[in-house]
Enzyme design. Sequence first.
Site, PDB file in Angstrom:
ATOM      1  N   SER A 341       0.674  -1.149   0.053  1.00 25.62           N
ATOM      2  CA  SER A 341      -0.009  -0.019  -0.182  1.00 25.62           C
ATOM      3  C   SER A 341       0.804   1.332  -0.179  1.00 25.62           C
ATOM      4  CB  SER A 341      -0.860   0.179   0.981  1.00 25.62           C
ATOM      5  OG  SER A 341      -0.136   0.502   2.391  1.00 25.62           O
ATOM      6  N   CYS A 342       0.019   2.457  -0.436  1.00 28.86           N
ATOM      7  CA  CYS A 342       0.867   3.654  -0.169  1.00 28.86           C
ATOM      8  C   CYS A 342       1.216   4.139   1.118  1.00 28.86           C
ATOM      9  CB  CYS A 342       0.041   4.813  -0.849  1.00 28.86           C
ATOM     10  SG  CYS A 342      -0.405   4.260  -2.531  1.00 28.86           S
ATOM     11  N   ASP A 343       0.791   3.549   2.202  1.00 23.40           N
ATOM     12  CA  ASP A 343       0.876   4.126   3.461  1.00 23.40           C
ATOM     13  C   ASP A 343       2.218   3.862   3.961  1.00 23.40           C
ATOM     14  OD1 ASP A 343       0.683   4.137   6.557  1.00 23.40           O
ATOM     15  OD2 ASP A 343      -1.437   4.222   6.102  1.00 23.40           O
ATOM     16  N   SER A 344       2.973   4.800   4.780  1.00 24.62           N
ATOM     17  CA  SER A 344       4.177   4.783   5.132  1.00 24.62           C
ATOM     18  C   SER A 344       4.145   3.689   6.386  1.00 24.62           C
ATOM     19  CB  SER A 344       4.753   6.171   5.488  1.00 24.62           C
ATOM     20  OG  SER A 344       4.010   6.621   6.569  1.00 24.62           O
ATOM     21  N   ASN A 380      -6.518   0.392   0.104  1.00 27.39           N
ATOM     22  CA  ASN A 380      -5.841   0.795  -1.169  1.00 27.39           C
ATOM     23  C   ASN A 380      -6.325  -0.188  -2.195  1.00 27.39           C
ATOM     24  OD1 ASN A 380      -2.397   1.906  -1.334  1.00 27.39           O
ATOM     25  ND2 ASN A 380      -4.299   2.666  -1.771  1.00 27.39           N
TER      26      ASN A 380
END
Length: 390
Positions: A341-344, A380
Amino acid sequence: MKETSLRAGELQFAYTKRYFEEFISSRPKFKKKMEDVETPSLLIDLEGIKSRYVQIRYHMPEVNVYYAVKANDHIDVLKALAEVGSGFEIASIQELEKILSLGVPPERVISSNPVKPAEFVRFAYQRGVNRFAVDSYPEVDKIAEVAPRARVYVRLVVPNEGSEWPLSRKFGVDEETALSLLEYAKEKGLVPVGITFHVGSQCNNLRNWFIAIRNASRLWERARSRGLRLQVLNMGGGIPVRYMQESLKVEDIAYYVKGLLRKYFSTPPYELQMEPGRGIVGDQGILVARVIGKAKRGDENWLYVDTGVFNGLAEALGGIRYPIYIERKGDLKEWVVGGVSCDSMDVIAKKVYLPEPEVGDRIFFLSAGAYTTVYASEFNGFPKPKVIAL
Ligand SMILES: *Cc1c(COP(=O)(O)O)cnc(C)c1O
């Protein structure tokens, strides 16, 4: 410095490789599946799960096992365990419906979550489930109202030190409160039957068992001296499995626990229970994923894979270190493994030593049988891992 870290890396990779090879060589059906299954997929070994159940029973024949369904609720897993005679520990209507659909009698089902929705308690009681944990007065009131005359057992707080996944802040009461809750339950028309505790999930600390059983025995004696006829000692879950570290063995826990029971319970409780979840399914599953990217960021090497902490590997956030393996040879590099996913926050592991993979390679997460797919979301837009029981 460089040299020592490489040593550690080599040892780490040797450990993972050996674990991977052992896992595969004892499961011939897995080899081909791992090569051609769609990713991400969790492959689960049903025979292995049954063996874990049998192993626990074998080492503690006097203890009834109620598998904690939340660890992995795949229907084939539940079916395999039902076949070998396991009981089940549940917390929701959905979980109960699954268990009953397999023809498991409700007497083999308990519910140890100390705070439950009233609709669930009513539903379960109407279908014949008759054992519920409590650790607060409102819960006793609730059960008395929707499940009059139900049997209840009180959750005692015990230390969770050294457990990877501590549970002791959210639930459990001290001895004094436990005693008055049992008496209160009786006044309310319920049947107080026993005591439960949970030493914390992935408990590698034998001392937690010691304190828990000793404290439970004190409460037991006090309850008896007040005329409460307790019957059940429920010792919860907590049996660990191997991740990047070896874990305590079932036989060692069994030996120790049996010794403690002999020492602290002069007459053994009428029924002894355990509710392992992780200890039954944890090391019986392998998550097959794929490398989707690589990058060098500063002096870090990043690997990106098509699963992640929102896609089944949530426990990585709490410190669980899955052994991660790829089938490549060559010099080892230190990697950070990032999720899809794009989540850090979506970082699965750091300091992972692997030979350099190509984008598209398969990557394997061992010991992924418990608390993985049950936690997965479609954050996502990425589908949850498929579960394939073999
Ligand atoms: C989650 C849970 C278990 C299972 O714990 P494991 O550590 O996976 O064995 C057992 N009992 C209760 C009440 C639980 O909430």
